[in-house]
Design a protein around this motif. Structure first.
Motif, PDB file in Angstrom:
ATOM      1  N   UNK A   1      62.134 -20.527  82.500  1.00  0.00           N
ATOM      2  CA  UNK A   1      63.273 -21.057  82.005  1.00  0.00           C
ATOM      3  C   UNK A   1      63.513 -20.391  80.858  1.00  0.00           C
ATOM      4  N   UNK A   2      62.523 -20.206  79.713  1.00  0.00           N
ATOM      5  CA  UNK A   2      62.647 -19.588  78.415  1.00  0.00           C
ATOM      6  C   UNK A   2      63.062 -18.146  78.510  1.00  0.00           C
ATOM      7  N   UNK A   3      62.471 -17.593  79.697  1.00  0.00           N
ATOM      8  CA  UNK A   3      62.983 -16.285  79.799  1.00  0.00           C
ATOM      9  C   UNK A   3      64.264 -15.941  80.250  1.00  0.00           C
ATOM     10  N   UNK A   4      64.694 -16.936  81.265  1.00  0.00           N
ATOM     11  CA  UNK A   4      66.127 -16.787  81.602  1.00  0.00           C
ATOM     12  C   UNK A   4      67.098 -17.473  80.464  1.00  0.00           C
ATOM     13  N   UNK A   5      66.790 -18.122  79.623  1.00  0.00           N
ATOM     14  CA  UNK A   5      67.517 -18.747  78.324  1.00  0.00           C
ATOM     15  C   UNK A   5      67.721 -17.562  77.420  1.00  0.00           C
ATOM     16  N   UNK A   6      66.793 -16.664  77.356  1.00  0.00           N
ATOM     17  CA  UNK A   6      66.892 -15.647  76.095  1.00  0.00           C
ATOM     18  C   UNK A   6      67.390 -14.653  76.210  1.00  0.00           C
ATOM     19  N   UNK A   7      67.459 -13.852  75.296  1.00  0.00           N
ATOM     20  CA  UNK A   7      68.465 -12.529  75.174  1.00  0.00           C
ATOM     21  C   UNK A   7      67.715 -11.523  76.288  1.00  0.00           C
ATOM     22  N   UNK A   8      66.245 -11.602  76.506  1.00  0.00           N
ATOM     23  CA  UNK A   8      65.817 -10.449  77.464  1.00  0.00           C
ATOM     24  C   UNK A   8      66.354 -10.520  78.832  1.00  0.00           C
ATOM     25  N   UNK A   9      67.028 -11.841  79.135  1.00  0.00           N
ATOM     26  CA  UNK A   9      67.553 -11.806  80.429  1.00  0.00           C
ATOM     27  C   UNK A   9      68.972 -11.679  80.264  1.00  0.00           C
ATOM     28  N   UNK A  10      69.613 -10.898  79.294  1.00  0.00           N
ATOM     29  CA  UNK A  10      71.041 -10.699  78.983  1.00  0.00           C
ATOM     30  C   UNK A  10      71.821 -10.233  80.032  1.00  0.00           C
ATOM     31  N   UNK A  11      71.295  -9.591  81.155  1.00  0.00           N
ATOM     32  CA  UNK A  11      72.044  -9.064  81.900  1.00  0.00           C
ATOM     33  C   UNK A  11      71.833  -9.851  83.593  1.00  0.00           C
ATOM     34  N   UNK A  12      71.239 -10.885  83.242  1.00  0.00           N
ATOM     35  CA  UNK A  12      70.982 -11.926  84.630  1.00  0.00           C
ATOM     36  C   UNK A  12      71.857 -13.101  84.450  1.00  0.00           C
ATOM     37  N   UNK A  13      72.489 -13.104  85.626  1.00  0.00           N
ATOM     38  CA  UNK A  13      73.202 -14.330  85.985  1.00  0.00           C
ATOM     39  C   UNK A  13      73.510 -14.738  87.240  1.00  0.00           C
ATOM     40  N   UNK A  14      73.754 -15.906  87.555  1.00  0.00           N
ATOM     41  CA  UNK A  14      73.800 -16.417  89.039  1.00  0.00           C
ATOM     42  C   UNK A  14      72.716 -16.167  90.024  1.00  0.00           C
ATOM     43  N   UNK A  15      71.497 -16.222  89.221  1.00  0.00           N
ATOM     44  CA  UNK A  15      70.206 -16.014  89.916  1.00  0.00           C
ATOM     45  C   UNK A  15      69.503 -17.188  90.093  1.00  0.00           C
ATOM     46  N   UNK A  16      68.785 -17.318  91.306  1.00  0.00           N
ATOM     47  CA  UNK A  16      67.806 -18.319  91.468  1.00  0.00           C
ATOM     48  C   UNK A  16      66.408 -18.067  91.730  1.00  0.00           C
ATOM     49  N   UNK A  17      65.418 -18.267  90.613  1.00  0.00           N
ATOM     50  CA  UNK A  17      64.008 -17.908  90.469  1.00  0.00           C
ATOM     51  C   UNK A  17      63.123 -19.005  91.054  1.00  0.00           C
ATOM     52  N   UNK A  18      62.329 -18.694  92.125  1.00  0.00           N
ATOM     53  CA  UNK A  18      61.496 -19.623  92.469  1.00  0.00           C
ATOM     54  C   UNK A  18      60.192 -19.300  91.855  1.00  0.00           C
ATOM     55  N   UNK A  19      59.285 -20.704  91.521  1.00  0.00           N
ATOM     56  CA  UNK A  19      58.421 -20.609  90.743  1.00  0.00           C
ATOM     57  C   UNK A  19      57.412 -21.715  91.499  1.00  0.00           C
ATOM     58  N   UNK A  20      56.849 -20.968  92.586  1.00  0.00           N
ATOM     59  CA  UNK A  20      55.996 -21.729  93.481  1.00  0.00           C
ATOM     60  C   UNK A  20      54.866 -21.215  94.065  1.00  0.00           C
ATOM     61  N   UNK A  21      54.308 -20.148  93.399  1.00  0.00           N
ATOM     62  CA  UNK A  21      53.008 -19.705  93.823  1.00  0.00           C
ATOM     63  C   UNK A  21      52.945 -18.809  95.159  1.00  0.00           C
ATOM     64  N   UNK A  22      54.257 -18.382  95.541  1.00  0.00           N
ATOM     65  CA  UNK A  22      54.111 -17.835  96.695  1.00  0.00           C
ATOM     66  C   UNK A  22      54.698 -18.541  97.867  1.00  0.00           C
ATOM     67  N   UNK A  23      54.736 -20.089  97.671  1.00  0.00           N
ATOM     68  CA  UNK A  23      54.550 -20.888  98.755  1.00  0.00           C
ATOM     69  C   UNK A  23      55.967 -20.564  99.579  1.00  0.00           C
ATOM     70  N   UNK A  24      57.154 -20.344  98.909  1.00  0.00           N
ATOM     71  CA  UNK A  24      58.319 -20.016  99.486  1.00  0.00           C
ATOM     72  C   UNK A  24      58.619 -18.391  99.132  1.00  0.00           C
ATOM     73  N   UNK A  25      58.974 -17.563 100.221  1.00  0.00           N
ATOM     74  CA  UNK A  25      59.216 -16.281 100.022  1.00  0.00           C
ATOM     75  C   UNK A  25      60.498 -16.066 100.485  1.00  0.00           C
ATOM     76  N   UNK A  26      61.643 -16.748 100.259  1.00  0.00           N
ATOM     77  CA  UNK A  26      62.891 -16.393 100.858  1.00  0.00           C
ATOM     78  C   UNK A  26      64.015 -16.006  99.963  1.00  0.00           C
TER      79      UNK A  26
END
Length: 246
Positions: free
Chosen positions: A221-246
């Motif tokens: 969350x903090x990565x996406x909220x911060x300026x390092x992700x300044x060129x990232x929008x409309x994306x869906x990031x799974x944080x699941x340990x690889x349980x889902x890989x879709x």
């Protein structure tokens, strides 16, 4: 200086669980955190633990009036909102055919309408500022479904679609909107319906061999909220340990 240095960050459902971890990580990244929760005592306790400029606030995301009061109070105090994390959520697990429509209403009001209410209040402010970042907490249940969580999955799928649409609509205003989808995470919500047998089955199914920790979600969350992700929008990031890989 952290990646959220001096940014005013509103985190809903931040009194416990994943929201609490997000608030802590945002504060460690330099953010000025508004710990918002329906449990005002939990919000105040967390804000006190964070120290600095952190402040606790009451909000019932299912109520537009409550959300408007929260946002108005934050703007009155800080003059702006730079980051919004829509984390507040609720579920009651069980087979859909046995479910109570009253529970459907509560799940939808908190999980989906909660995101609509906060977004409607905050996005125009961010657009006027010419900057801002929203991170919506959905779930992998909204991407692939989850047995026993039909209505919850439906609301989280709605959040994913809503994230993409608002990202498109607000991009030219300098506002980014992204979505984080936790997999099974070690929270009170998981403990409420996952006994030892189910938990062990989840651990075996997850390629990385454990359930998630709230801090895993907070880092994303903090990565996406911060300026390092300044060129990232409309994306869906799974944080699941690889349980889902879709």
């Amino acid at each position: 200086m952290g990646s959220l240095a001096k940014k005013v960050c509103v985190v809903t459902g931040a009194g416990r669980g994943i929201g609490r971890a997000i608030a802590a990580r945002a504060a460690s990244a330099g953010g000025v955190v508004v710990v918002a929760d329906i449990d005002r005592a939990a919000a105040d306790e967390m804000a006190e633990a964070l120290g600095g400029d952190a402040t606790g606030a009451h909000v019932d995301v299912a109520s537009r009036e409550s959300v408007d009061a929260l946002v108005g109070g934050v703007v009155d105090r800080f003059g702006r909102i730079d980051v919004l994390v829509n984390n507040a959520g609720w579920d009651k697990a069980g087979p859909f055919v046995d479910s109570d429509p009253a529970d459907w209403d509560r799940i939808i009001r908190i999980n989906l309408y909660g995101v609509l209410h906060t977004s409607r209040a905050v996005l125009p402010l961010m657009a006027e500022q010419g900057h801002g970042s929203v991170v919506n907490i959905a779930s992998d249940a909204g991407r692939v479904g989850s047995s026993g969580e039909a209505v919850y999955s439906a609301t989280k799928g709605g959040i994913i679609a809503f994230t993409k649409t608002t990202a498109r609509e607000l991009a030219r205003s300098g506002v980014r909107v992204n979505c984080v989808c936790p997999g099974p995470t070690d929270t009170d919500l998981l403990a409420s319906f996952a006994g030892e047998k189910l938990r062990n089955a989840l651990v075996k199914a997850i390629p990385l061999g454990r359930v998630g920790d709230p801090a895993d979600v907070a880092n994303a969350v903090v990565f996406l909220a911060g300026d390092e992700a300044g060129f990232v929008t409309g994306q869906t990031l799974s944080v699941s340990g690889g349980l889902t890989m879709v």
